[in-house]
Design a protein around this motif. Sequence first.
Motif, short mmCIF file in Angstrom:
data_model
loop_
_atom_site.label_atom_id
_atom_site.label_comp_id
_atom_site.label_asym_id
_atom_site.label_seq_id
_atom_site.Cartn_x
_atom_site.Cartn_y
_atom_site.Cartn_z
N UNK B 175 0.84 -1.20 0.00
CA UNK B 175 0.00 0.00 0.00
C UNK B 175 0.87 1.24 0.00
N UNK B 176 1.89 1.24 0.84
CA UNK B 176 2.72 2.43 1.01
C UNK B 176 3.55 2.73 -0.23
N UNK B 177 4.14 1.68 -0.81
CA UNK B 177 5.11 1.92 -1.88
C UNK B 177 4.49 1.90 -3.27
N UNK B 178 3.45 1.11 -3.45
CA UNK B 178 2.96 0.98 -4.81
C UNK B 178 1.59 1.61 -5.03
N UNK B 179 0.77 1.60 -3.99
CA UNK B 179 -0.59 2.09 -4.22
C UNK B 179 -0.75 3.55 -3.83
N UNK B 180 -0.24 3.91 -2.63
CA UNK B 180 -0.45 5.28 -2.17
C UNK B 180 0.13 6.35 -3.09
N UNK B 181 1.35 6.18 -3.60
CA UNK B 181 1.88 7.24 -4.46
C UNK B 181 0.94 7.57 -5.61
N UNK B 182 0.38 6.52 -6.18
CA UNK B 182 -0.50 6.73 -7.32
C UNK B 182 -1.80 7.41 -6.88
N UNK B 183 -2.36 6.92 -5.77
CA UNK B 183 -3.60 7.50 -5.26
C UNK B 183 -3.38 8.97 -4.93
N UNK B 184 -2.31 9.24 -4.19
CA UNK B 184 -2.07 10.61 -3.74
C UNK B 184 -1.90 11.56 -4.92
N UNK B 185 -1.11 11.12 -5.91
CA UNK B 185 -0.85 12.04 -7.01
C UNK B 185 -2.15 12.44 -7.70
N UNK B 186 -3.08 11.50 -7.80
CA UNK B 186 -4.33 11.85 -8.46
C UNK B 186 -5.27 12.63 -7.54
N UNK B 191 -8.06 17.53 -5.43
CA UNK B 191 -8.29 18.41 -4.30
C UNK B 191 -7.99 19.85 -4.68
N UNK B 192 -6.93 20.06 -5.44
CA UNK B 192 -6.61 21.41 -5.88
C UNK B 192 -7.74 21.97 -6.73
N UNK B 193 -8.28 21.12 -7.58
CA UNK B 193 -9.41 21.56 -8.40
C UNK B 193 -10.61 21.91 -7.53
N UNK B 194 -10.71 21.25 -6.40
CA UNK B 194 -11.87 21.40 -5.55
C UNK B 194 -11.72 22.53 -4.53
N UNK B 195 -10.48 23.01 -4.34
CA UNK B 195 -10.26 24.03 -3.31
C UNK B 195 -11.16 25.24 -3.52
N UNK B 196 -11.22 25.70 -4.77
CA UNK B 196 -12.02 26.87 -5.08
C UNK B 196 -13.48 26.65 -4.74
N UNK B 255 -5.09 23.64 -10.52
CA UNK B 255 -5.53 22.24 -10.52
C UNK B 255 -5.62 21.71 -11.93
N UNK B 256 -6.18 22.52 -12.81
CA UNK B 256 -6.33 22.13 -14.21
C UNK B 256 -4.97 21.85 -14.83
N UNK B 257 -4.02 22.74 -14.55
CA UNK B 257 -2.68 22.60 -15.10
C UNK B 257 -2.02 21.30 -14.59
N UNK B 258 -2.15 21.09 -13.28
CA UNK B 258 -1.57 19.87 -12.70
C UNK B 258 -2.17 18.64 -13.34
N UNK B 259 -3.47 18.70 -13.56
CA UNK B 259 -4.16 17.56 -14.13
C UNK B 259 -3.62 17.28 -15.54
#
Lengths: 263, 279, 251
Positions: B175-186, B191-196, B255-259
């Motif tokens: 979970x820590x090494x293979x799954x979380x990095x992917x989940x977090x990046x997305x 979340x950035x898109x949602x901040x506004x 957020x859009x740019x990051x996406x």
Amino acid sequence: MCEKLISINNLSAGTENHQILHNISFDIKSGEIICLLGQSGSGKTMTALSILNMLPLNVIQTSGTILYNHTPFDESMRGSFISMIMQAPASCFDSVFTIGAQFKDILTSNNKEYSENKVCSILEKVELNNPKDILNSYPFQLSGGMLQRVMIAIALSLDSKVIIADEPTSDLDTAGQKEIIELILNLKKENKAVLMITHNLAVAKSCADKIAVMSNGRLVDFFDTHELSDKNRHEYTKKLIYANSMLCSSKWNIDLGEYNAEM
Amino acid sequence: MKDKELIILFSLLAIIILSALFAPIIAPYNPYDADLTNKFAPAGIQHILGTDHLGRDVFSRIIYGTRMSLISVLATILIVLILSLIVGSIAGFRGGLFDSILMRICDVFLTFPTFILALFFIGVLGVGLINVIIAIALTHWAWYARIVRSIVLETKQKNYVTAAKCLGSSRFKIVLKHIMPKVLSQVIILATLDLGHMMLHVAGLSFLGLGVQAPTAEWGVMINDAAPYIREHPELMLYPGICIFITVAVFNSIGEKLKDKYEKTQDFNSNESEICVKN
Amino acid sequence: MLKCENISKIYNDNSWFSKKESIKVLENISFNLSSGRSMGFAGRNGAGKSTLMRIILGLEKPTTGTVSFMDKNIHNLKYNELKNIYKDMQVVFQDPLSSMNPAYTVYDIIKEPVENYYNYKQNEIKELVSSLLADVKLDNNKMYKNIMQLSGGEQQRVAIARALAVKPKLLILDEALSSLDMIIQAEIIHLLDDLKKQYNLFYLVISHDIRIILKLCDDIMFLENGKIKGMHSIENGINKDDEVFNNMLLV
């Protein structure tokens, strides 16, 4: 018998800062199977795409000419004159429509008549046993080998004179490869010209009349299949031959190399 | 060309964050000092944006309001992320009954329109900033949890996760090494898109008088305060409105740019399914 | 060493809309793999080779039958106990790229099993990784490259190095060569042959290409539609008239 269908002259192509193909010239004649051998990234597929005039947008043909029956390219040639068999058959069909519908669509867009009987007889020709079922099934219900056959059947029904096959065997298992090669040999009997792209020398050996070897975007060797073991072959060809013989010989003296020669 | 856009966006973001951090230094006046003799003073050298109906300096209040808005939004996002990461990963990774129960709970939250659900929570919890944060977090976490779960499910099927299992990695390590990095990046991009969007929620609830209470310098409250004087002094509503607009726009564009960037690298890596984006 | 008894696997199609079907993927597979002898499974696509591999690895449970590796029933083990099994049994998957996390470098990828099994310090890990890279004939300067930057053949070498990191006894090769170019195939077969002696390994090769099995294994087992269609010891030779064998041969 051997009319020159496509002649490629000094073909070069590349992106703005990277040359992909360097001065490639060879002819494709009817009733002849030419195998284009080479490593991945050697420009095999690019050559095929430039013959079809379907190079990716960022790749430009920088020099050279390709003549189709002594005339330059025009759109109507695709399908009627040249057709292509793709590498991964599963991704070449739309999974929303049945095989039959797609078959019909391709034929009508090439101004050919679609009749089920005719199509069925062609499907039988590529050794698909119950063609009616196949026409009614969806692409994902068929195996890779079957889809590859359907693809060949489409090429056959378009009655195009040149068939370009891009790695038709590499997604299949060995038994499937064998069957597809037999079909391609049958194409030769119908006096079609076949340009087959492969990285497998054993496949090339078993069906090609002529073998063209590409390396780093250059055509380094071009010879008749029976001249394969000549001394003046290019380094890369020699490497291929060595790899093939190594794969085919077994430490237990089951000589698969001889077996190949018999076929 | 593209870099210019990014430079503008990030300098705006820097201005927003800096003014929140150094509000006491930047603001010329105390935002709570009322001076009834000087109410509705026009914009000028003394008061950059004038004063409001109690004679408080509008510019200072806007600077302090940045603080309030950022803190409340970041707190909300933090709660949402923690909650959804825990629930989503458990549901995705364990599967079975856990998954069913947790996802049905999510479904319940998802069926209500977010604003109405937020109003309901405030009704239960009472008014106040903290309650607004809790209410908004509670109305948004379910959506994130679903996304986390789907990414976890997708990544779990990956060959490299199977390979990691065969290499003797513990579940936690996978979970820590293979799954979380992917989940977090997305999820962070989402979340950035949602901040506004959440900032609008906070401001909206404050405007309705349900969130931050009156004397506090907060943009929603300021708009609410200025509402009775819209005929004589519409600019008092305009200033915080523009602030909300700019901040929301900056967060959304980033957020859009990051996406875009992320999707490009994804295309490069493999033909992966896109992340879905909520409207 | 590895003993499979009466393995069957039946998938039930439980979808609501189609009629209920059960598909037999494997039927009564029994074999014995004794230590020091390599075995190959040959069969067409869809013959059940990969399912059998997943069952042997404990990633899937068979419907009936047992798999025991070094006298332990794999499917009775808990997740943590399986770790001890993987110490002796490693696998190299078909597609090198998808079996390694594209976000990591070569070093990170090989480090993962090392961390799981040994309590090494940072510099010890580094030493081990570079010796493993030397064993699979990869340049040491590839160590900090992202896995995406390597070619297919190099990626497969990294996968082999990762599997060898824990010094397993049995290495399962699941179509590990079929996605590679012919010259690279030959190179990797050479490499695998060398590693066999160096690491005292034996292989379980799963492939549709019989040539690879003949190169690397001592025994061959033909699978067809989930059933065993013959088992041969390669040193005794295989009758060229054997139908199954002929079907499998390339052209």
